[in-house]
Design a protein around this motif. Structure first.
Motif, PDB file in Angstrom:
ATOM      1  N   SER A 137       4.126   1.551  -4.047  1.00 15.81           N
ATOM      2  CA  SER A 137       5.492   1.745  -3.556  1.00 15.81           C
ATOM      3  C   SER A 137       6.029   0.450  -2.968  1.00 15.81           C
ATOM      4  CB  SER A 137       5.522   2.850  -2.500  1.00 15.81           C
ATOM      5  OG  SER A 137       4.947   2.382  -1.282  1.00 15.81           O
ATOM      6  N   MET A 138       7.268   0.510  -2.495  1.00 14.00           N
ATOM      7  CA  MET A 138       7.896  -0.661  -1.879  1.00 14.00           C
ATOM      8  C   MET A 138       7.174  -1.073  -0.599  1.00 14.00           C
ATOM      9  SD  MET A 138      10.315  -1.369  -3.991  1.00 14.00           S
ATOM     10  CE  MET A 138      11.346  -2.527  -3.089  1.00 14.00           C
ATOM     11  N   LYS A 139       6.458  -0.152   0.038  1.00 14.54           N
ATOM     12  CA  LYS A 139       5.714  -0.510   1.247  1.00 14.54           C
ATOM     13  C   LYS A 139       4.547  -1.429   0.919  1.00 14.54           C
ATOM     14  CE  LYS A 139       6.781   3.804   3.709  1.00 14.54           C
ATOM     15  NZ  LYS A 139       6.218   5.037   4.321  1.00 14.54           N
ATOM     16  N   GLY A 140       3.931  -1.229  -0.235  1.00 16.37           N
ATOM     17  CA  GLY A 140       2.880  -2.126  -0.691  1.00 16.37           C
ATOM     18  C   GLY A 140       1.564  -2.010   0.034  1.00 16.37           C
ATOM     19  N   THR A 141       1.322  -0.900   0.709  1.00 18.53           N
ATOM     20  CA  THR A 141       0.061  -0.746   1.427  1.00 18.53           C
ATOM     21  C   THR A 141      -0.956   0.055   0.626  1.00 18.53           C
ATOM     22  OG1 THR A 141       0.986   1.179   2.566  1.00 18.53           O
ATOM     23  CG2 THR A 141       1.125  -0.948   3.699  1.00 18.53           C
ATOM     24  N   LEU A 142      -0.486   1.003  -0.185  1.00 18.20           N
ATOM     25  CA  LEU A 142      -1.376   1.888  -0.933  1.00 18.20           C
ATOM     26  C   LEU A 142      -1.142   1.764  -2.436  1.00 18.20           C
ATOM     27  CD1 LEU A 142      -1.042   5.173   1.153  1.00 18.20           C
ATOM     28  CD2 LEU A 142      -2.976   3.588   1.183  1.00 18.20           C
TER      29      LEU A 142
ATOM     30  N   ASP B 281       2.623 -10.527  -2.508  1.00 13.03           N
ATOM     31  CA  ASP B 281       3.276 -11.725  -1.985  1.00 13.03           C
ATOM     32  C   ASP B 281       2.574 -12.264  -0.744  1.00 13.03           C
ATOM     33  OD1 ASP B 281       3.969  -9.743  -0.190  1.00 13.03           O
ATOM     34  OD2 ASP B 281       6.092 -10.261  -0.123  1.00 13.03           O
ATOM     35  N   LYS B 282       1.482 -11.658  -0.337  1.00 17.87           N
ATOM     36  CA  LYS B 282       0.670 -12.190   0.749  1.00 17.87           C
ATOM     37  C   LYS B 282      -0.294 -13.269   0.254  1.00 17.87           C
ATOM     38  CE  LYS B 282       2.335  -9.385   3.852  1.00 17.87           C
ATOM     39  NZ  LYS B 282       3.205  -9.874   4.961  1.00 17.87           N
TER      40      LYS B 282
ATOM     41  N   ARG C 197       3.265  -4.320   5.495  1.00 13.17           N
ATOM     42  CA  ARG C 197       4.066  -4.217   4.283  1.00 13.17           C
ATOM     43  C   ARG C 197       3.871  -5.453   3.418  1.00 13.17           C
ATOM     44  NH1 ARG C 197       8.344  -0.293   4.658  1.00 13.17           N
ATOM     45  NH2 ARG C 197       9.324  -1.344   2.900  1.00 13.17           N
ATOM     46  N   ALA C 198       3.946  -5.249   2.115  1.00 11.60           N
ATOM     47  CA  ALA C 198       3.818  -6.353   1.168  1.00 11.60           C
ATOM     48  C   ALA C 198       4.481  -5.950  -0.140  1.00 11.60           C
ATOM     49  CB  ALA C 198       2.349  -6.706   0.926  1.00 11.60           C
ATOM     50  N   GLU C 199       4.826  -6.935  -0.922  1.00 11.59           N
ATOM     51  CA  GLU C 199       5.362  -6.682  -2.260  1.00 11.59           C
ATOM     52  C   GLU C 199       4.207  -6.759  -3.260  1.00 11.59           C
ATOM     53  OE1 GLU C 199       8.026  -8.830  -5.731  1.00 11.59           O
ATOM     54  OE2 GLU C 199       8.167  -9.550  -3.664  1.00 11.59           O
ATOM     55  N   ILE C 200       3.893  -5.641  -3.885  1.00 15.11           N
ATOM     56  CA  ILE C 200       2.871  -5.636  -4.938  1.00 15.11           C
ATOM     57  C   ILE C 200       3.519  -6.219  -6.193  1.00 15.11           C
ATOM     58  CG2 ILE C 200       1.315  -4.254  -6.343  1.00 15.11           C
ATOM     59  CD1 ILE C 200       0.505  -4.359  -3.451  1.00 15.11           C
ATOM     60  N   GLN C 201       2.992  -7.344  -6.658  1.00 13.71           N
ATOM     61  CA  GLN C 201       3.609  -8.057  -7.769  1.00 13.71           C
ATOM     62  C   GLN C 201       3.043  -7.660  -9.127  1.00 13.71           C
ATOM     63  OE1 GLN C 201       2.678 -11.952  -6.217  1.00 13.71           O
ATOM     64  NE2 GLN C 201       4.671 -12.153  -5.225  1.00 13.71           N
TER      65      GLN C 201
END
Length: 416
Positions: A236-241, A282-283, A262-266
C-alpha cells in the motif's frame, strides 16, 4: 480510442519456440525512428527516462531522451542500442528476449506523443501496430498472446496476433499504471486496481473468472504476480506491509513487514521458484522475504486423492470456476518464522509483532529509484534510475546482509 493495424507477420515470426533475438540487423530507416549515425560523442550522455525488466528477468530496457537501449542481465552486457537524432521514450517494454518492443514517447522531446503506443519489430525494422488514445498511456504490458495498455482509468486488453480489442476494464485512478500479467502458457491472469480504494481486480481470462480482493485499507502502491498468476503480492501507500494472496479465492496467505515507518515501495519481485519475495523502497533498502506458501505439485495432489481433481499449476488452464484451490495453495508451516519467538505473546503485543520481518537485506544510497528481480543461485539483481546495475547474493540458510557481487554503470560506463 483508435488503433491502426498492420499485418502481423512480424509477430508470428518470433512467437515460435525457442524465442530469438535479432538485434544485430542494420539500423532502421523507418520514418520516425531514424538512427543518429553521427552521434559519437561519448561525453554527450542522454537522460534516463525509464527502466523495465522483461518477463523472465533475462534482459532489461532503458528508455532515454534520445532513444533506447537493451541489456542482458547474466552475464551483464549491452545487447543493443538505438540512438536517435531527437526524441525520447518514456516506456520501452520488451516481449521476452525477442525483437518485439512496445514504445511510448516521453521526456521533454518525445519521439511519439505520450498518448500513442507503437508496436515495433526491430527484426523487420518497421511498425506492426499503433494504438492512439485521448489520454496519456501510463504503462504497457506484454505476453506472447496479449498486449495490455494501461491508462489512468482504463485497461485495454488486445490480442497480439491481430491487435483485436478483447477487454476493457474500468479502474480507480491509476496514475502509476499499476498492472501485471501472468506469463505461463496455460494461464492468462491480469491484476490491476479495482474500483474501490485498496482493492485489486484479478481477471482469470482462461477460466472466465473475475475476483475482487480487498488487499489494503489505503491505495495500492505496488503489485506483482507469479509467472503462473496464482499468487499476488501487494503493498500500500504506507509501505510498511506486503501481503501475498491466492488470486483464485482471494485468501490472504502471508504478510511480511518491510519496516515501521512509511516508505514508498518501488518494486516487488517474486522468484520463479516461488520461494522468495524481494522489494525495494525509497529508503534505499532491498529486502528479501522467505515465501511460506506451499504450491502443490501434481504428485502431491494425486497422493491426496483430491475429490475436486484440482490440477497442478502447469495445467491450471483446464480448471473451471467451481474447482477447489485448497489443495493447491496454502500457508506453509515449514521453516522458521521471523516472529515465531514472540508468538506466545501475540495476544498482548502490537499487531506488527505478528508480521514476518525480512530474511535478507541490502542497503543502497537513497538517491534514486531501484527495481529488483531475481537471478540464478540465490541472487538479486537491481537496476537503478541513476544508471546502475547491481547483482547481490544472499545466504538461503542464514540470511542477513546480502553480498555485493557486481556493480556496473550501464548508462555512464566511465563513472567510478
Amino acid at each position: 480510442m483508435s488503433s491502426e493495424v498492420s499485418p502481423p507477420q512480424g509477430i508470428q515470426n518470433v512467437r515460435g519456440n525457442p524465442l530469438r533475438i535479432a538485434w544485430d540487423l542494420p539500423p532502421s530507416a523507418q520514418p520516425g525512428i531514424q538512427p543518429d549515425n553521427d552521434h559519437t560523442d561519448p561525453e554527450c550522455q542522454p537522460d534516463l527516462l525509464s527502466i523495465s525488466w522483461n518477463q523472465d528477468f533475462g534482459c532489461f530496457s532503458a528508455g532515454t531522451s534520445n532513444g533506447f537501449r537493451i541489456y542482458n542481465s547474466d552475464p551483464f552486457k549491452e545487447t543493443f542500442r538505438r540512438d536517435l537524432k531527437s526524441g525520447g521514450f518514456g516506456i520501452v517494454e520488451m516481449l521476452f528476449q525477442t525483437n518485439i518492443l512496445a514504445l511510448v514517447g516521453g521526456g521533454s522531446d518525445p519521439q511519439y506523443p505520450p498518448n500513442k503506443v507503437l508496436i515495433w519489430d526491430d527484426h523487420q525494422s518497421r511498425c506492426i501496430g499503433e494504438f492512439s488514445f485521448r489520454s496519456l498511456v501510463r504503462a504497457v504490458k506484454l505476453r506472447k498472446d496479449t498486449i495490455v495498455i494501461v491508462l489512468e482509468h482504463k485497461v485495454y486488453v488486445h490480442n497480439f496476433s491481430d491487435l483485436k480489442l478483447l477487454h476493457q476494464i474500468e479502474t480507480l485512478s491509476n496514475p502509476c499504471g499499476l498492472c501485471c500479467l501472468s506469463q505461463n502458457v496455460n494461464t492468462s491472469v491480469l491484476a490491476c486496481p479495482g474500483l474501490h480504494m485498496g482493492h485489486v481486480r484479478v481477471e482469470h481470462f482462461g477460466l472466465k473468472v473475475t475476483k475482487f480482493i480487498a488487499v489494503h485499507d489505503s491505495n495500492v502502491a505496488c503489485m506483482a504476480l507469479t509467472m503462473d498468476g496464482l499468487l499476488l503480492a501487494t503493498a500500500s501507500m504506507k509501505g510498511t506491509l506486503i501481503r501475498v494472496f491466492n488470486t483464485l479465492d482471494g485468501t490472504r496467505l502471508q504478510e511480511v513487514r518491510r519496516g515501521l515507518d512509511r516508505a514508498e515501495i518501488q518494486s516487488i519481485a517474486l522468484s520463479p521458484n516461488v520461494q522468495w519475495l524481494a522489494c525495494s523502497s525509497d529508503k534505499g533498502t532491498v529486502h528479501v522475504f522467505r515465501l511460506k506458501v506451499r504450491v502443490a505439485s501434481k504428485e502431491d495432489l494425486d497422493n491426496q486423492h483430491s475429490p475436486s481433481g484440482a490440477p497442478s499449476p502447469g495445467t491450471m488452464g483446464r480448471w473451471n470456476s467451481t474447482s477447489s484451490v485448497d489443495a493447491l495453495l496454502s500457508p506453509s508451516t515449514d521453516g522458521d518464522n521471523s516472529s515465531s519467538s514472540l508468538s506466545f505473546m501475540r495476544g498482548v503485543l502490537p499487531k506488527y509483532f505478528s508480521s514476518e520481518w525480512s530474511f535478507a537485506q541490502l542497503h543502497l544510497p537513497e538517491v534514486t529509484r531501484y527495481i529488483t528481480a531475481f537471478g540464478s543461485h540465490n541472487t538479486v539483481m537491481i537496476i537503478g534510475m541513476d544508471g546502475s546495475f547491481r547483482k547481490c547474493s544472499f545466504d538461503p540458510e542464514n540470511g542477513g546482509e546480502m553480498s555485493k557481487e557486481e556493480l556496473v554503470w550501464y548508462l555512464k560506463p566511465d563513472k567510478e
